[in-house]
Design a protein around this motif. Structure first.
Motif, PDB file in Angstrom:
ATOM      1  N   GLY A 316       8.730   4.608  -6.043  1.00 48.25           N
ATOM      2  CA  GLY A 316       7.873   4.764  -7.222  1.00 48.25           C
ATOM      3  C   GLY A 316       7.759   6.220  -7.676  1.00 48.25           C
ATOM      4  O   GLY A 316       7.158   6.494  -8.709  1.00 48.25           O
ATOM      5  N   TRP A 428       3.334   6.275 -13.772  1.00 50.05           N
ATOM      6  CA  TRP A 428       2.007   5.690 -13.611  1.00 50.05           C
ATOM      7  C   TRP A 428       0.907   6.522 -14.272  1.00 50.05           C
ATOM      8  O   TRP A 428      -0.210   6.052 -14.464  1.00 50.05           O
ATOM      9  N   LEU A 439       5.491  -1.337 -15.803  1.00 48.51           N
ATOM     10  CA  LEU A 439       5.484  -0.661 -14.506  1.00 48.51           C
ATOM     11  C   LEU A 439       5.069  -1.674 -13.443  1.00 48.51           C
ATOM     12  O   LEU A 439       4.107  -2.419 -13.629  1.00 48.51           O
ATOM     13  N   GLY A 440       5.772  -1.673 -12.333  1.00 53.03           N
ATOM     14  CA  GLY A 440       5.498  -2.683 -11.304  1.00 53.03           C
ATOM     15  C   GLY A 440       6.480  -3.841 -11.402  1.00 53.03           C
ATOM     16  O   GLY A 440       6.707  -4.543 -10.427  1.00 53.03           O
ATOM     17  N   THR A 445       5.453   0.721  -8.865  1.00 48.67           N
ATOM     18  CA  THR A 445       4.315   1.648  -8.858  1.00 48.67           C
ATOM     19  C   THR A 445       4.429   2.453  -7.567  1.00 48.67           C
ATOM     20  O   THR A 445       5.030   1.974  -6.599  1.00 48.67           O
ATOM     21  N   ASP A 449      -0.218   7.528  -2.603  1.00 50.91           N
ATOM     22  CA  ASP A 449      -0.825   8.526  -3.482  1.00 50.91           C
ATOM     23  C   ASP A 449      -0.598   9.889  -2.818  1.00 50.91           C
ATOM     24  O   ASP A 449      -1.087  10.126  -1.699  1.00 50.91           O
TER      25      ASP A 449
END
Ligand code: FAD
Length: 464
Positions: A316, A428, A439-440, A445, A449
């Motif tokens: 992602g 994202w 997206l996804g 995604t 993080d």
């Protein structure tokens, strides 16, 4: 009587130290290559490197034939084959260039002992580096573990003698007649039934072509362009250096002769290669462990699903994914991307660097134990002169800086081709995505993080 010359990671007939010595000894020389089953057994049947080696050998074989000789190829255990051939071909001396990897050292020691018991000799020459083993040590007589002083010592010690070519005399009249030479096996006979295409032209001719292109056109701008993966800024010679289809002495001569800022910067990269080679020689345990003892037992969570997403280029994070797809599709990855993708695996996904190292080792055409291990330990902060653990690449910032218009990303992630130059680095975060792009569904995604994982990495490493 004859002499044997054994090709290993020096697949060239020019500027080759051990071949020069073999030819100078006066007996007709038989050139030999062994497809080493100890190595082949662990490779997948699609391994591109076999194609590179095989085509490079074919070029050598044809040149040897044109000079009245031939290439003797066998498949099996060198420990059994070389001593047998020395007897069969009545050779007192087997010539080879030194190889500093732990497996090669052990193999060569074993063969030297067997030959010696037969009253024969394995004579090895320095060829793949300018300075080897103990030739460069600190003032206190210890191996260097920091690059800058090593580099300074290397440059200070270099004289024209060190980079002088080890000229190979004309082969005609010096080779053993080709009687009884076994035919070269083809890739399918070797078990490599689905070799993926190798985009790099193999052999000495492939190396010469790349070198001419780099040295005539690009070396002067190397220092400005080398960090941008979408730009043809680097030499792409690493695979040729790995298999010895080009001589390191020739490259150093070019770099020194050119005299530009770009050439000086490139020479430094060649010195990094030697730095890691001497490190592996003095500290062979780095092949298994972190150089820094405090990082040997880090409790990496090692999530298998994250490792697989990274390997497949489905994390992602576009720059990371483009880098991994470049590796999977071509067997090459740009140096900036190797640093960023390695850092991402260790510091964002919290996966043991050795798993990433192993994946690169499987996929890279230019895989070299010393440089790969050195690069991984640098990025993982576990190496001797590594990136400090608290300096963590931000994959989005790296993308914005080194692929600002997303040219490289678009090349390897066609599904993102329609995104604008901002959105392509972090889809994202985009306020607006192209119509129809989900997206996804069309692109993952992010699996993590970065800000959160960064803190986790700091905690993991900081506990030591
Ligand atoms: P150029 O930029 O043209 O450099 C010229 C030559 O210098 C290279 O061919 C290579 O032999 C040497 N060199 C350049 N950078 C380095 C470096 N950082 N360390 C050691 N030698 C260097 N290099 C390999 O040859 N084999 C590997 O398996 C390998 N694995 C790596 C893994 C990681 C995680 C990292 C960060 C780096 C790795 N490197 C490896 C080093 C470097 O990325 C490649 O040598 C370079 O990208 C090859 O492209 P090039 O020939 O165009 O390099």
């Amino acid at each position: 009587k004859s002499s044997l010359y054994w090709f290993r990671r020096d697949l060239r007939l020019e500027d080759n130290h051990a071949l020069q010595q073999a030819l100078a000894a006066g007996h007709p020389v038989q050139c030999v290559f062994i497809f080493d089953t100890n190595v082949l057994v662990s490779l997948p049947s699609s391994d591109r490197r076999l194609g590179f080696i095989w085509h490079s050998l074919l070029e050598i074989r044809d040149l040897l034939r044109a000079a009245g000789g031939d290439l003797w190829c066998e498949t099996g255990e060198p420990q059994a084959i070389i001593p047998r051939l020395a007897i069969q071909l009545d050779a007192d001396t087997v010539y080879a260039n030194e190889d500093y990897e732990p497996y090669a050292r052990q193999r060569d020691q074993g063969i030297a002992a067997i030959l010696s018991a037969q009253g024969k000799e394995l004579r090895q020459c320095k060829d793949q580096v300018i300075f080897a083993k103990d030739e460069l040590l600190t003032g206190g007589g210890k191996p260097f573990t920091v690059f800058t002083p090593y580099c300074n010592a290397w440059l200070k010690r270099l004289t024209p003698y060190h980079s002088q070519s080890r000229e190979v005399p004309p082969l005609a009249g010096r080779l053993r007649a080709p009687a009884g030479v076994p035919a070269m096996p083809n890739l399918i006979e070797l078990g490599f039934t689905q070799v993926e295409p190798c985009l790099l032209r193999p052999g000495m001719s492939g190396a010469a072509e790349l070198l001419a292109d780099f040295c005539q056109q690009r070396i002067q701008r190397y220092h400005e362009q080398r960090d941008y993966p979408a730009v043809k800024g680097v030499s792409y010679l690493s695979t040729h250096l790995r298999f010895g289809t080009v001589s390191i002495r020739q490259l150093v001569q070019f770099a020194c002769f050119d005299g530009s800022e770009g050439a000086a910067c490139w020479l430094k990269e060649l010195i990094w290669r030697e730095f890691y080679q001497q490190l592996l020689w003095h500290f062979p345990e780095v092949a298994e462990h972190s150089f820094k003892p405090q990082y040997r037992d880090l409790a990496y969570p090692n999530r298998q699903d994250w490792l697989e997403s990274w390997q497949k280029g489905l994390s992602g994070y576009p720059l990371i994914d483009a880098a991994m797809r470049q590796l999977n599709q071509t067997g090459y990855m740009h140096n900036r991307l190797r640093m960023v993708a390695a850092s991402f695996l260790v510091k964002d996904l919290l996966i043991d660097w050795r798993l990433g190292e192993r994946y690169f080792a499987e996929k890279l055409l230019d895989f070299d134990l010393a440089s790969n291990n050195g690069g991984w330990q640098w990025a993982a902060s576990t190496g001797c002169d590594a990136q400090p653990y608290f300096r963590i690449f931000n994959p989005v910032a790296q993308s914005q800086k080194f692929d600002p218009a997303g040219r490289f990303i678009r090349r390897y992630l066609p599904e993102l081709a329609q995104l604008d130059d901002q959105a392509i680095h972090a889809p994202w975060l985009a306020k607006q995505l192209p119509d129809g792009f989900v997206l996804g569904r069309d692109y993952p995604t992010p699996i993590v993080d970065h800000a959160v994982q960064r803190q986790q990495a700091l905690a993991l490493f900081g506990r030591q």
